[in-house]
Design a protein around this motif. Sequence first.
Motif, mmCIF file in Angstrom:
data_model
loop_
_atom_site.group_PDB
_atom_site.id
_atom_site.type_symbol
_atom_site.label_atom_id
_atom_site.label_comp_id
_atom_site.label_asym_id
_atom_site.label_seq_id
_atom_site.Cartn_x
_atom_site.Cartn_y
_atom_site.Cartn_z
ATOM 1 N N SER A 1 -5.496 3.817 1.763
ATOM 2 C CA SER A 1 -5.970 2.850 2.769
ATOM 3 C C SER A 1 -5.639 1.415 2.368
ATOM 4 N N ALA A 2 -5.694 1.120 1.082
ATOM 5 C CA ALA A 2 -5.411 -0.247 0.623
ATOM 6 C C ALA A 2 -3.991 -0.313 0.071
ATOM 7 N N VAL A 3 -3.077 -0.774 0.905
ATOM 8 C CA VAL A 3 -1.673 -0.922 0.519
ATOM 9 C C VAL A 3 -1.269 -2.348 0.837
ATOM 10 N N PRO A 4 -0.708 -3.077 -0.139
ATOM 11 C CA PRO A 4 -0.220 -4.415 0.205
ATOM 12 C C PRO A 4 0.795 -4.316 1.356
ATOM 13 N N PRO A 5 0.615 -5.103 2.414
ATOM 14 C CA PRO A 5 1.486 -4.958 3.591
ATOM 15 C C PRO A 5 2.964 -5.206 3.298
ATOM 16 N N GLY A 6 3.258 -5.994 2.293
ATOM 17 C CA GLY A 6 4.658 -6.243 1.950
ATOM 18 C C GLY A 6 5.362 -4.992 1.461
ATOM 19 N N ILE A 7 4.604 -4.074 0.857
ATOM 20 C CA ILE A 7 5.210 -2.820 0.404
ATOM 21 C C ILE A 7 5.717 -2.029 1.606
ATOM 22 N N LEU A 8 4.940 -2.034 2.679
ATOM 23 C CA LEU A 8 5.373 -1.298 3.871
ATOM 24 C C LEU A 8 6.646 -1.901 4.458
ATOM 25 N N LEU A 9 6.743 -3.236 4.447
ATOM 26 C CA LEU A 9 7.983 -3.871 4.918
ATOM 27 C C LEU A 9 9.147 -3.508 3.994
ATOM 28 N N TRP A 10 8.880 -3.464 2.689
ATOM 29 C CA TRP A 10 9.914 -3.080 1.725
ATOM 30 C C TRP A 10 10.374 -1.657 2.003
ATOM 31 N N LEU B 1 4.635 4.710 -3.270
ATOM 32 C CA LEU B 1 4.371 4.786 -1.835
ATOM 33 C C LEU B 1 5.574 5.371 -1.092
ATOM 34 N N LYS B 2 6.762 5.061 -1.553
ATOM 35 C CA LYS B 2 7.957 5.648 -0.934
ATOM 36 C C LYS B 2 7.895 7.167 -1.035
ATOM 37 N N GLU B 3 7.512 7.699 -2.184
ATOM 38 C CA GLU B 3 7.420 9.151 -2.354
ATOM 39 C C GLU B 3 6.315 9.743 -1.482
ATOM 40 N N ILE B 4 5.195 9.041 -1.368
ATOM 41 C CA ILE B 4 4.103 9.497 -0.503
ATOM 42 C C ILE B 4 4.589 9.560 0.942
ATOM 43 N N GLY C 1 3.738 -6.046 -3.910
ATOM 44 C CA GLY C 1 3.340 -5.056 -4.908
ATOM 45 C C GLY C 1 4.379 -4.953 -6.011
ATOM 46 N N THR C 2 4.118 -4.068 -6.962
ATOM 47 C CA THR C 2 5.053 -3.871 -8.072
ATOM 48 C C THR C 2 6.107 -2.834 -7.678
ATOM 49 N N ILE C 3 7.149 -2.763 -8.468
ATOM 50 C CA ILE C 3 8.196 -1.761 -8.229
ATOM 51 C C ILE C 3 7.590 -0.361 -8.302
ATOM 52 N N ALA C 4 6.713 -0.131 -9.286
ATOM 53 C CA ALA C 4 6.085 1.191 -9.428
ATOM 54 C C ALA C 4 5.263 1.541 -8.185
ATOM 55 N N GLU C 5 4.519 0.568 -7.647
ATOM 56 C CA GLU C 5 3.728 0.808 -6.443
ATOM 57 C C GLU C 5 4.635 1.122 -5.255
#
Length: 171
Positions: A83-92, A71-74, A63-67
Amino acid sequence: MTVNCYCTSNNIRRTRLPFGVPLDDIFPCNDIHPYLKIVFSKAYHDITLNKYSVEEVTSKRQGTIAERLLLKEIIASCKPMPSAVPPGILLWILRHFIGLLPLPLLPEYTNGQHFSWRRLAQFCKRSFMRYATVEVNNRLLICKLAQELARLPPANLLLLSVMLDFIRALS
């Protein structure tokens, strides 16, 4: 990967998952933060359900830095995740959470105790390289690793255990 989460959405919403705070201050007794469990579980399910390789997730699905920051704030606010979150963002997010800990997950010094993780890693590497050609008895090395892990603060050991289970389940 099964992550037991005995918490209601109301319980989660009342607590925050602060980043950059000692684990002992945010983890309940003998457990990790309930929302952190959800992040691990969602990351695992999103990666395995879509049959992504870990390499693909970490290189293309970040995902992008903004995404990531949104998500970090959420997650920090313990609000429901989209529901639709790129899985790499969660690893990040997991990597970012661990990276911001004031005491590293595997500290060199804490509570008056010194740890020798680098030295143990070198022994493990040598043992692994020898094991590839000859069967090696690693009982002493395993014992030393167990002794070092047992000296960790309980919250660090707990998070490390969850992380290792997560990695084992993905591999």
